[in-house]
Design an enzyme around this catalytic site. Structure first.
Site, PDB file in Angstrom:
ATOM      1  CG  ASN A  23      46.117  48.709  41.592  1.00 58.36           C
ATOM      2  OD1 ASN A  23      45.617  48.608  40.484  1.00 58.36           O
ATOM      3  ND2 ASN A  23      46.223  49.863  42.210  1.00 58.36           N
ATOM      4  CB  CYS A  24      43.157  43.940  41.961  1.00 57.85           C
ATOM      5  SG  CYS A  24      44.100  43.281  43.350  1.00 57.85           S
ATOM      6  N   GLY A  25      42.333  44.338  39.098  1.00 52.99           N
ATOM      7  CA  GLY A  25      41.335  44.868  38.181  1.00 52.99           C
ATOM      8  C   GLY A  25      39.945  44.673  38.760  1.00 52.99           C
TER       9      GLY A  25
END
Length: 311
Positions: A23-25
């Site tokens: 998933n995103c950072g």
């Protein structure tokens, strides 16, 4: 020699393979004493660049799923640059800044701006002026360029010095929600009408960018007078929606690095209950901010819509 794994590493220290997810950072930075500086901005951008591995890209390495940064309103910077645009800003906290994605078509953009100015006047607030945000799109991929909006900022003066900061924020929220409903619905599907932020406190610079491109594209962020005491940064990996300039993070109130599996049920419950909403703070303006949730947004933006409303 770089590490090479064909399966997850074994559990060690704080690492546990059962928590592996794609998933995103995200990153957050704050000065403990609330001191604004350009160093906070620089350090936050450094964090963002180090999150490149958490962001997605398509078949073009220079078109990202999205990246951006949320900062405090940089009053010293705006005071300086707005003079160049013929805008005389009041004191810090006495004005709000809207960061807008607008149509590239000049006629369509002008129509949006004119209608937005009318809404501002109807809500008894004072438009100070518009500023075109300086950008450099030379490093963007073809897909990002093709979808790129025209980016402008508008400045609104608080019309009543007795109005509290929270009351002013609420008034800006009403204006934005009206504009989204009354103007956004008329804009062609391939064009943009979107507020990345509209606040007297914070501003969001984001887009269909890679982490490296954010301050290359948005030239404002490199100015030494652009200062903040806090920063939120986000590198997007688009798992359940297509990438777009609007769906990049940060949202207006939060950043998020996962998926909300119950989102559809939550949205339906919110819509179902809106008919029973009452509010002492919104009063007669309550109907202007409904529906609360933008059904065309990502799961994260829908949560942000709800958080903003309850805030």
């Amino acid at each position: 020699m770089p590490m090479r794994y064909t399966q997850f590493p074994k559990k060690q220290g704080l690492y546990d393979p059962q928590f592996e997810h794609d998933n995103c950072g995200i990153g957050f930075l704050a000065h403990m004493k609330g001191k604004q500086s350009h160093k906070v901005v620089q350090d936050a951008l450094h964090i963002l660049r180090n999150l490149e591995h958490r962001g997605g890209q398509g078949d073009e390495v220079n078109t990202g799923d999205g990246a951006g940064i949320l900062l405090q309103i940089p009053h010293r910077f705006f005071k300086k640059t707005c003079i160049e645009s013929g805008i005389n800003l009041p004191n810090q906290g006495e004005y709000g800044v809207g960061m807008l994605f607008l149509p590239q078509d000049e006629e369509a953009r002008g129509a949006c701006e004119k209608e937005l100015e009318a809404i501002i006047a109807e809500e008894n607030q004072e438009l100070i002026g518009w500023r075109t945000v300086p950008v450099d799109d030379s490093m963007l991929g073809n897909a990002a360029k093709a979808a790129m909006p025209f980016i402008r900022q508008l400045f609104i003066k608080k019309n009543d010095y007795k109005m509290t900061e929270v009351d002013f924020e609420r008034q800006l929220y009403v204006i934005r929600k009206r504009a989204e409903r009354e103007i956004g619905s008329k804009v062609a599907e391939e064009e943009s009408f979107y507020f990345t932020s509209f606040s007297s406190r914070t501003i969001v610079y984001k887009g269909m960018l890679t982490t490296e491109q954010v301050n290359q594209f948005y030239l404002d962020l490199n100015d030494q007078t652009f200062e903040s005491a806090i920063a939120l940064v986000h590198s997007r990996f688009s798992t359940n929606t297509f990438p777009s300039w609007e769906r990049a993070h940060p949202n207006r109130y939060m950043i998020h690095n996962g998926e909300i599996n119950t989102i559809r049920g939550n949205v339906n419950w919110m819509h179902a209950r809106e008919a029973k909403f009452t509010s002492d703070v919104f009063g007669k303006d309550l109907s202007k901010v409904l529906p609360v949730v933008d059904k065309d947004g990502s799961d994260s933006s829908m949560f942000d819509n709800t958080l903003e409303f309850y805030h």
